[in-house]
Structures are given as structure tokens and as C-alpha cells.
Design a protein around this motif. Sequence first.
Motif, PDB file in Angstrom:
ATOM      1  N   UNK A  31     -61.593  46.479 -17.206  1.00 55.39           N
ATOM      2  CA  UNK A  31     -61.773  46.091 -15.807  1.00 55.39           C
ATOM      3  C   UNK A  31     -62.312  47.265 -14.989  1.00 55.39           C
ATOM      4  N   UNK A  32     -61.883  48.473 -15.337  1.00 53.35           N
ATOM      5  CA  UNK A  32     -62.402  49.657 -14.640  1.00 53.35           C
ATOM      6  C   UNK A  32     -63.877  49.873 -14.965  1.00 53.35           C
ATOM      7  N   UNK A  33     -64.255  49.647 -16.219  1.00 45.29           N
ATOM      8  CA  UNK A  33     -65.674  49.733 -16.578  1.00 45.29           C
ATOM      9  C   UNK A  33     -66.472  48.643 -15.879  1.00 45.29           C
ATOM     10  N   UNK A  34     -65.885  47.464 -15.739  1.00 48.52           N
ATOM     11  CA  UNK A  34     -66.594  46.377 -15.065  1.00 48.52           C
ATOM     12  C   UNK A  34     -66.928  46.750 -13.633  1.00 48.52           C
ATOM     13  N   UNK A  35     -66.028  47.457 -12.958  1.00 50.40           N
ATOM     14  CA  UNK A  35     -66.316  47.901 -11.593  1.00 50.40           C
ATOM     15  C   UNK A  35     -67.409  48.957 -11.589  1.00 50.40           C
ATOM     16  N   UNK A  36     -67.325  49.917 -12.514  1.00 48.31           N
ATOM     17  CA  UNK A  36     -68.331  50.983 -12.574  1.00 48.31           C
ATOM     18  C   UNK A  36     -69.707  50.422 -12.906  1.00 48.31           C
ATOM     19  N   UNK A  37     -69.749  49.481 -13.847  1.00 50.77           N
ATOM     20  CA  UNK A  37     -71.030  48.951 -14.320  1.00 50.77           C
ATOM     21  C   UNK A  37     -71.521  47.746 -13.510  1.00 50.77           C
ATOM     22  N   UNK A  38     -70.719  47.378 -12.503  1.00 51.94           N
ATOM     23  CA  UNK A  38     -71.086  46.243 -11.637  1.00 51.94           C
ATOM     24  C   UNK A  38     -71.335  44.980 -12.470  1.00 51.94           C
ATOM     25  N   UNK A  39     -70.325  44.634 -13.274  1.00 53.33           N
ATOM     26  CA  UNK A  39     -70.410  43.452 -14.139  1.00 53.33           C
ATOM     27  C   UNK A  39     -69.227  42.533 -13.848  1.00 53.33           C
ATOM     28  N   UNK A  57     -66.349  39.130 -16.109  1.00 48.39           N
ATOM     29  CA  UNK A  57     -66.320  39.264 -17.565  1.00 48.39           C
ATOM     30  C   UNK A  57     -65.092  38.510 -18.082  1.00 48.39           C
ATOM     31  N   UNK A  58     -65.258  37.651 -19.099  1.00 46.19           N
ATOM     32  CA  UNK A  58     -64.103  36.871 -19.578  1.00 46.19           C
ATOM     33  C   UNK A  58     -63.166  37.699 -20.450  1.00 46.19           C
ATOM     34  N   UNK A  59     -61.957  37.173 -20.659  1.00 45.43           N
ATOM     35  CA  UNK A  59     -61.009  37.644 -21.674  1.00 45.43           C
ATOM     36  C   UNK A  59     -60.495  39.062 -21.442  1.00 45.43           C
TER      37      UNK A  59
END
Length: 545
Positions: free
Chosen positions: A470-478, A481-483
Motif C-alpha cells: 500500500x505504501x508503494x501504491x501511494x509512491x507509484x500513484x497506482x 490495486x487488488x488483494x
Amino acid sequence: MATEKKQTVWAATYDLLRSLGLTTIFGNPGSTEQPFLKNFPDDFDYILALQEASAVAMADGFAQATGKPVLVNLHTNAGTGNGMGNIMTAFQNKTPLIITAGQQTREMIICDPLLTNRDETALPKPYVKWAYEPKRAQDVPRAIMRAYALALQPPAGPVYVSIPLDDWDKTALGTADVRTVSSRVGPDPERVKEFAKRISTAKNPALIYGAEVEKAGGWDAGIALAEKLRAPVFRAPAAERACFPETHALFQGELVSAMGPLSQRLEGHDLIVVIGAPVFRYYPYVPGPVIPEGSSLLQVTDDPTDAGSALVGDSLLSDAKLALEALLELVEDDSARIAPASRQILRTLPEVPNSPLTANEVYAALSEVRPEGAIVVQETPSNYNDFLHWWPSKAPGEYYTYASGGLGHNAPSSVGVALAQRKLGTNRPVITVIGDGSLQYSVQSLASAAQHKLKIIYIVPCNGEYAILKEFAELEKTPNVPALDLPFLDINSLAKGYGCSTANASTKEEIQAAFKIALTTEGPTVITIPIKRELKSLVPPAFKH
């Protein structure tokens, strides 16, 4: 006159393994390995893992903690495939593992029967130093001897030998020749003089120590060099071992593994000296210069690949301890230099505890009951920094993690580390700090810990999510993301099923009480601790974009 009975390949190989000290074997037996394991000798120990990835990681931990090579026995292509993730980690940990894998009968390989290890030397690449299947059965002992020599020489790492199952009963050439090889490479005298001169003339050098410092036994030499130079010491980004006492006044913490923030952290230093680490281990990508403008870099490593892949700087190939000792003798004492200010760590806690507790509060509670000499094996990606703040390494051999970032290594690795403590007679407890998600990758390793009644305390902070993703999702602006939320996991029931003692703790008092009981309990204990969901920035807040 009686005819002398010829020795079999099986007998010659076991004699060789005895001579090399490879009498502890990790594996999960399969049909193609049974001819090797038949009539298993009484002076050997077979450590059963319930899956091959765990077997590899257990061997990795055992080899690192004993400082000696270890034999792993895998089941042909299926077992090699299962073990590949942790073979990759062992390669990046630079752990000397001799991996053998069964192969189908030579007479049948032509028709590709079940469990044939097709193109047997290709499967483990590129994460082994050497892969080979002997052309003749008689060459099996020589192949293992060659594998041993290659695994030990720097940079150390895993090697792989595929052995057809019908080779073991063939007649050997005779007693295998045992050879010794050096496991260290010394620094070039002229180049180390050049490095020492550049360090001595630097106005404000910074030292960055990596895992090779501890592995080489360079802990004391690293302290002495830093104190002679009065220079700050940083831990290399994502280092898999500690390398310097983290309570020392010169220690400045671990560098973040991202270009821009790492470079910014080193601003003001005209010379950066990296010893025993890559330049640098990055993840994620945050753009910026490799080092600050106007600074230069020197690297000492025993790995030509790490030297070649460095984006900047000049490299010296050498064992870390030998280089540190040479530099210590040659650099000028700079007692006039003002020592850097001690690192300020804000270890603040709320007046009223959170419910559930934060990871920070959990590790604060554990720090108060930390036993002297305890070893930590850590795999908690999302709250790693919280743990380091409250549990600094003070001496060699206190901290292990993975060099690869691949989950599923450290639960079984801690089994190997604990087995090593028993073999070495240290009686040191092993504390495995592992996330609820990470534990699932190799949860079957709990059975091995229970079978051997190992003194392991598993601390499992449970946030019910893949927080690091989830932290990478914020950094990568994605977004979306499921699951990333975990299904309900009854870790205590799983642990009980594998034979471990268990506890669930929600408060500081419960955590400390459960931990103290675990220290006096025979065998492993799994302590689950619900923690607050938190998302932390992967980029330091002060980073200037």
C-alpha cells in the motif's frame, strides 16, 4: 590373494563430505534423492524442511551463523523450482551453499521421463556461481569438491550439482582428493595506499559500512578506523547484516535505499567511502544524483560484480577486514577533526497507548525485556524502521535479514540460525520478527522449529494487510490495486498445528509477560500482536524534490 573391494560413488562422496565438514544436510527427500540418502550415516544430521524453499533458507541461516558452507539436497527440477526464490536470496546474501539435486536415471533421460531435470544447469541460473551435471558417475565426488571450492571463494555463494539417481552405486575412481582454497582476497598494496591518501586528505569523509564488514570479521577494525578518522558511519542501504555498533556516538543510522534521498543525506561530505557493500542497493526509484555534487566515492568490495555495477567512484577488490586493517595502518590520525554530532532518535510514545498498539509501541515494549545476546532475524517490511530504532545492534552476529527483498526467507532462516546456536553451544535465543503476511510464505518452517525444540520466539505484528505494498501504491500513484488486504489468518491455530507454543498479546503488559514466558519455554513460541494500520512514506519527509 583377496581382491580389494572397490568403493562406490556413494561411499566416496560421504567420505568427502566428512572431510569437508559437510555433515549437516538440509532438504525434503524425493524419489530421485533416495539413492543418495539410503543407509543414512549415523554421523550425519538430516534437517527436514516441509518444502524446498524452506530447506534452502534454513541452510542459508545455518551457514551464515556458523560461518561455514552447508549442503542442501533438493528434489530434481521440482524441488529446485520450489527453492529458487531462496536460492536467489542466498546468492545475494553471498552464502556458500553446495546444492545437490537428484536427476533421473541416465539410461532413461533420452526419453524425457517424469521428473527429468531438463537442461539441468540452466534452471538455477543466474543465481548460482556454477551449475554442473557430471558426465560420468565416477566424477560426482570431484564435482562436489569443485563446487565446494567455488562456493567458498569470494564472493561466496551457492553452487549447484545435478546427480543422476543411478550414479551412487557405480564404482568410484578411488578416494576423493580433498583440496583447500582461500576464502579471502587481500587489497592491492599500491591501490590501498592511494585510497588511504585520499581518505587522509579529505576534509569531511563519510564511512558507509555494509554486510561484508561483519561477515569478514571486520567489526573491531571498522570501529577503530572510524574513531581514528573521527568520521560518521552509516549503515549501507538495505544491508542484510549489522556492521557497526548502532549505539556508538559516530553511528548515523541506515541510509535510505533511494537515489535522491540517499544523496541528500550525504550532502556536505567531500569523500564517501563504501566498505563491504554495493554502490548502492536501491528500491524504489526516487530520482536524484548518486552522490552529492562536488563529492567523490571510494568502494571496497570482494565482489567484482558489485565493483563493476557501481554508477560512480573508484573500487578496490578486497576482503573487508583486510582492507580495513590496511587502511587503519595507513590513514593519518585526524584528532583535529570535529566529530559529528550523535544521531538524535526520537523515541517518543503517546501518553495514552493506542488501541490497537502501533508497531512503534510494540517494539518499545519489547526493548524493555530484550535479553542480553539475543539474535534477531527480521522480515517486517512495513515497520522495519520502527524496529531498528528500538532494537539497535550492539555486537557482531546479532542481526540477520535478507539481501534480496524476497519474502519467505527469514522464518526458515531463523531455524538455521537457531540450529547453529545449538551446534556452537551458545544458548542464545533467536527472536524472529515477521509480519503476518510474510510468515505465510514459509509457514511450514514452524514444524522444523518445533521438531528440534529450538529456542525461537516469533513476534508477529498483525495488521491484516500488505502494508508495504500500500505504501508503494501511494509512491507509484497506482490506486485500487487488488488483494492488498489479507484474508482472516488464524496464525495461532496454524502455529499450534505445527507444534509451537502460542500467545496473543494486545497490551504492553501482555507483550512483555508473553515474551518472558517464551524465554523460559522449551521449543518455539509464536506471539501474535494486533497492531494499528498505518501507512508510512517510503521517502523521508525532509527530501527535497
